[in-house]
Design a protein around this motif. Structure first.
Motif, PDB file in Angstrom:
ATOM      1  N   GLU A  47      54.730  26.613  -9.450  1.00 45.02           N
ATOM      2  CA  GLU A  47      54.926  25.227  -9.025  1.00 45.02           C
ATOM      3  C   GLU A  47      53.978  24.297  -9.768  1.00 45.02           C
ATOM      4  OE1 GLU A  47      54.629  22.482  -4.980  1.00 45.02           O
ATOM      5  OE2 GLU A  47      54.648  24.661  -4.800  1.00 45.02           O
ATOM      6  N   ALA A  48      52.708  24.699  -9.912  1.00 45.67           N
ATOM      7  CA  ALA A  48      51.726  23.869 -10.615  1.00 45.67           C
ATOM      8  C   ALA A  48      52.139  23.654 -12.072  1.00 45.67           C
ATOM      9  CB  ALA A  48      50.346  24.512 -10.538  1.00 45.67           C
ATOM     10  N   LEU A  49      52.651  24.700 -12.728  1.00 44.00           N
ATOM     11  CA  LEU A  49      53.087  24.577 -14.118  1.00 44.00           C
ATOM     12  C   LEU A  49      54.250  23.594 -14.233  1.00 44.00           C
ATOM     13  CD1 LEU A  49      53.034  25.384 -17.103  1.00 44.00           C
ATOM     14  CD2 LEU A  49      54.435  27.361 -16.514  1.00 44.00           C
ATOM     15  N   LEU A  50      55.239  23.715 -13.353  1.00 41.63           N
ATOM     16  CA  LEU A  50      56.392  22.805 -13.409  1.00 41.63           C
ATOM     17  C   LEU A  50      55.990  21.363 -13.091  1.00 41.63           C
ATOM     18  CD1 LEU A  50      59.156  25.036 -11.797  1.00 41.63           C
ATOM     19  CD2 LEU A  50      58.990  24.324 -14.192  1.00 41.63           C
TER      20      LEU A  50
ATOM     21  N   MET B 159      61.414  22.998  -9.582  1.00 38.16           N
ATOM     22  CA  MET B 159      62.378  23.639 -10.469  1.00 38.16           C
ATOM     23  C   MET B 159      63.640  22.785 -10.589  1.00 38.16           C
ATOM     24  SD  MET B 159      63.974  27.522 -10.476  1.00 38.16           S
ATOM     25  CE  MET B 159      62.897  27.945  -9.165  1.00 38.16           C
ATOM     26  N   GLY B 160      64.094  22.224  -9.478  1.00 35.40           N
ATOM     27  CA  GLY B 160      65.268  21.353  -9.515  1.00 35.40           C
ATOM     28  C   GLY B 160      65.049  20.149 -10.429  1.00 35.40           C
ATOM     29  N   ARG B 161      63.864  19.539 -10.352  1.00 36.51           N
ATOM     30  CA  ARG B 161      63.558  18.399 -11.234  1.00 36.51           C
ATOM     31  C   ARG B 161      63.501  18.844 -12.701  1.00 36.51           C
ATOM     32  NH1 ARG B 161      60.073  17.119  -6.938  1.00 36.51           N
ATOM     33  NH2 ARG B 161      58.264  17.936  -8.045  1.00 36.51           N
ATOM     34  N   HIS B 162      62.912  20.031 -12.947  1.00 38.56           N
ATOM     35  CA  HIS B 162      62.839  20.528 -14.319  1.00 38.56           C
ATOM     36  C   HIS B 162      64.248  20.772 -14.877  1.00 38.56           C
ATOM     37  CE1 HIS B 162      61.113  22.479 -17.815  1.00 38.56           C
ATOM     38  NE2 HIS B 162      61.979  23.464 -17.645  1.00 38.56           N
ATOM     39  N   LEU B 163      65.109  21.377 -14.085  1.00 31.77           N
ATOM     40  CA  LEU B 163      66.480  21.636 -14.530  1.00 31.77           C
ATOM     41  C   LEU B 163      67.240  20.342 -14.761  1.00 31.77           C
ATOM     42  CD1 LEU B 163      67.276  24.677 -12.239  1.00 31.77           C
ATOM     43  CD2 LEU B 163      67.100  24.700 -14.738  1.00 31.77           C
ATOM     44  N   PHE B 164      67.005  19.337 -13.926  1.00 31.38           N
ATOM     45  CA  PHE B 164      67.658  18.038 -14.129  1.00 31.38           C
ATOM     46  C   PHE B 164      67.217  17.440 -15.459  1.00 31.38           C
ATOM     47  CE2 PHE B 164      67.732  13.409 -13.733  1.00 31.38           C
ATOM     48  CZ  PHE B 164      69.084  13.225 -13.533  1.00 31.38           C
ATOM     49  N   ARG B 165      65.928  17.536 -15.772  1.00 28.79           N
ATOM     50  CA  ARG B 165      65.424  17.018 -17.053  1.00 28.79           C
ATOM     51  C   ARG B 165      66.050  17.786 -18.224  1.00 28.79           C
ATOM     52  NH1 ARG B 165      60.539  14.018 -16.711  1.00 28.79           N
ATOM     53  NH2 ARG B 165      59.820  13.880 -14.570  1.00 28.79           N
ATOM     54  N   MET B 166      66.135  19.106 -18.098  1.00 26.87           N
ATOM     55  CA  MET B 166      66.774  19.909 -19.154  1.00 26.87           C
ATOM     56  C   MET B 166      68.213  19.458 -19.360  1.00 26.87           C
ATOM     57  SD  MET B 166      65.631  23.899 -18.583  1.00 26.87           S
ATOM     58  CE  MET B 166      66.818  24.523 -19.772  1.00 26.87           C
ATOM     59  N   HIS B 167      68.937  19.288 -18.257  1.00 29.58           N
ATOM     60  CA  HIS B 167      70.340  18.866 -18.325  1.00 29.58           C
ATOM     61  C   HIS B 167      70.453  17.492 -18.995  1.00 29.58           C
ATOM     62  CE1 HIS B 167      74.504  18.350 -17.179  1.00 29.58           C
ATOM     63  NE2 HIS B 167      74.185  17.202 -16.606  1.00 29.58           N
ATOM     64  N   ARG B 168      69.579  16.573 -18.605  1.00 28.65           N
ATOM     65  CA  ARG B 168      69.607  15.219 -19.173  1.00 28.65           C
ATOM     66  C   ARG B 168      69.344  15.267 -20.677  1.00 28.65           C
ATOM     67  NH1 ARG B 168      65.475  11.396 -16.447  1.00 28.65           N
ATOM     68  NH2 ARG B 168      64.125  12.467 -17.909  1.00 28.65           N
ATOM     69  N   ARG B 169      68.391  16.113 -21.120  1.00 26.31           N
ATOM     70  CA  ARG B 169      68.124  16.244 -22.558  1.00 26.31           C
ATOM     71  C   ARG B 169      69.326  16.837 -23.286  1.00 26.31           C
ATOM     72  NH1 ARG B 169      62.908  17.781 -20.734  1.00 26.31           N
ATOM     73  NH2 ARG B 169      63.459  19.978 -20.818  1.00 26.31           N
TER      74      ARG B 169
ATOM     75  N   LEU C 278      54.240  19.999 -16.193  1.00 26.11           N
ATOM     76  CA  LEU C 278      55.238  19.653 -17.213  1.00 26.11           C
ATOM     77  C   LEU C 278      55.901  18.316 -16.900  1.00 26.11           C
ATOM     78  CD1 LEU C 278      57.080  23.044 -17.863  1.00 26.11           C
ATOM     79  CD2 LEU C 278      55.780  21.713 -19.515  1.00 26.11           C
ATOM     80  N   ALA C 279      56.240  18.111 -15.624  1.00 24.37           N
ATOM     81  CA  ALA C 279      56.892  16.856 -15.226  1.00 24.37           C
ATOM     82  C   ALA C 279      55.971  15.665 -15.478  1.00 24.37           C
ATOM     83  CB  ALA C 279      57.291  16.925 -13.749  1.00 24.37           C
TER      84      ALA C 279
ATOM     85  N   ASP D 226      56.790  12.670 -18.011  1.00 28.19           N
ATOM     86  CA  ASP D 226      56.836  11.283 -17.531  1.00 28.19           C
ATOM     87  C   ASP D 226      55.965  10.383 -18.398  1.00 28.19           C
ATOM     88  OD1 ASP D 226      58.578  11.858 -15.494  1.00 28.19           O
ATOM     89  OD2 ASP D 226      57.040  11.944 -13.931  1.00 28.19           O
ATOM     90  N   LEU D 227      54.756  10.852 -18.735  1.00 28.65           N
ATOM     91  CA  LEU D 227      53.844  10.053 -19.550  1.00 28.65           C
ATOM     92  C   LEU D 227      54.348   9.895 -20.976  1.00 28.65           C
ATOM     93  CD1 LEU D 227      50.422  11.441 -18.308  1.00 28.65           C
ATOM     94  CD2 LEU D 227      51.387   9.184 -17.873  1.00 28.65           C
TER      95      LEU D 227
END
Length: 195
Positions: free
Chosen positions: A46-49, A177-187, A52-53, A57-58
């Motif tokens: 969780e800390a790693l994800l 993880m859901g936010r990370h996957l959303f970012r992957m999908h958006r990219r 990354l977020a 964002d920055l």
């Protein structure tokens, strides 16, 4: 169902539906592997994800690319470029010093993963607990370790596909993880539009 999927066993097709039906899923080629009996630390994952977020964002996210960087002050752009070089060097050193994970095709959702095991790998039995290790960002040489249970396994020719289900994960890890996957999908969508 794709033509390749038609050759999967009934268990594999059921696992595919259970892990990816009616939920956001991303397909990618990432350094990843399954470790039977391996342990995973949910709070570290969780800390790693979350880290990354924050970085994405920055930086404005990978889908923004150079457009967002151009808006940063010159000093911030130089620091960002230096950080990219340091991370690339660190990634190279990590790959040279250890046993790097091989890049494999995978499909990933908040419910689990499907990944291809190396050729001639022995398929794990359904119900086998372990950990999946994967590198969630190409610019960061750190591995995300998640607890999994084998839902199904299928061999087609030399390829072994394994469906790995996440057991009940802490709510914070599942959200990250859901936010990370959303970012992957958006990219992926942004990359497809640029092509």
């Amino acid at each position: 169902m794709a033509a390749a999927d038609a050759h999967w066993s009934a268990d594999a097709r059921a696992a595919e539906e259970a892990l990816f039906g009616d939920t956001l899923a991303c397909e990618a080629v990432l350094p990843a592997g399954f470790v039977p009996g391996g342990a995973a630390n949910a709070s570290r994952a969780e800390a790693l994800l979350l880290g990354l977020a924050r970085v994405e964002d920055l930086r404005g996210g990978d889908d923004a690319g150079e457009d967002k960087r151009g808006e940063l002050p010159l000093l911030a752009q130089r620091l960002d470029a230096k950080l990219d070089l340091v991370l690339a060097l660190l990634a190279r050193l990590v790959r040279q010093s250890g046993r790097p994970l091989p890049p494999v095709p995978l499909r990933w959702s908040v419910r689990g993963l499907r990944l291809r095991l190396p050729e001639r790998a022995e398929p794990p039995a359904a119900g086998t607990a372990g950990a999946v290790c994967l590198q969630p960002a190409d610019w960061l040489p750190d591995e995300l370790e998640l607890p999994v249970v084998v839902a199904a396994c299928d061999r087609t020719g030399d390829a072994v596909q394994v469906w790995l289900r996440f057991p009940d994960l802490p709510e914070g890890l599942e959200e990250a993880m859901g936010r990370h996957l959303f970012r992957m999908h958006r990219r992926q969508v942004a990359g497809a539009r640029r092509r």
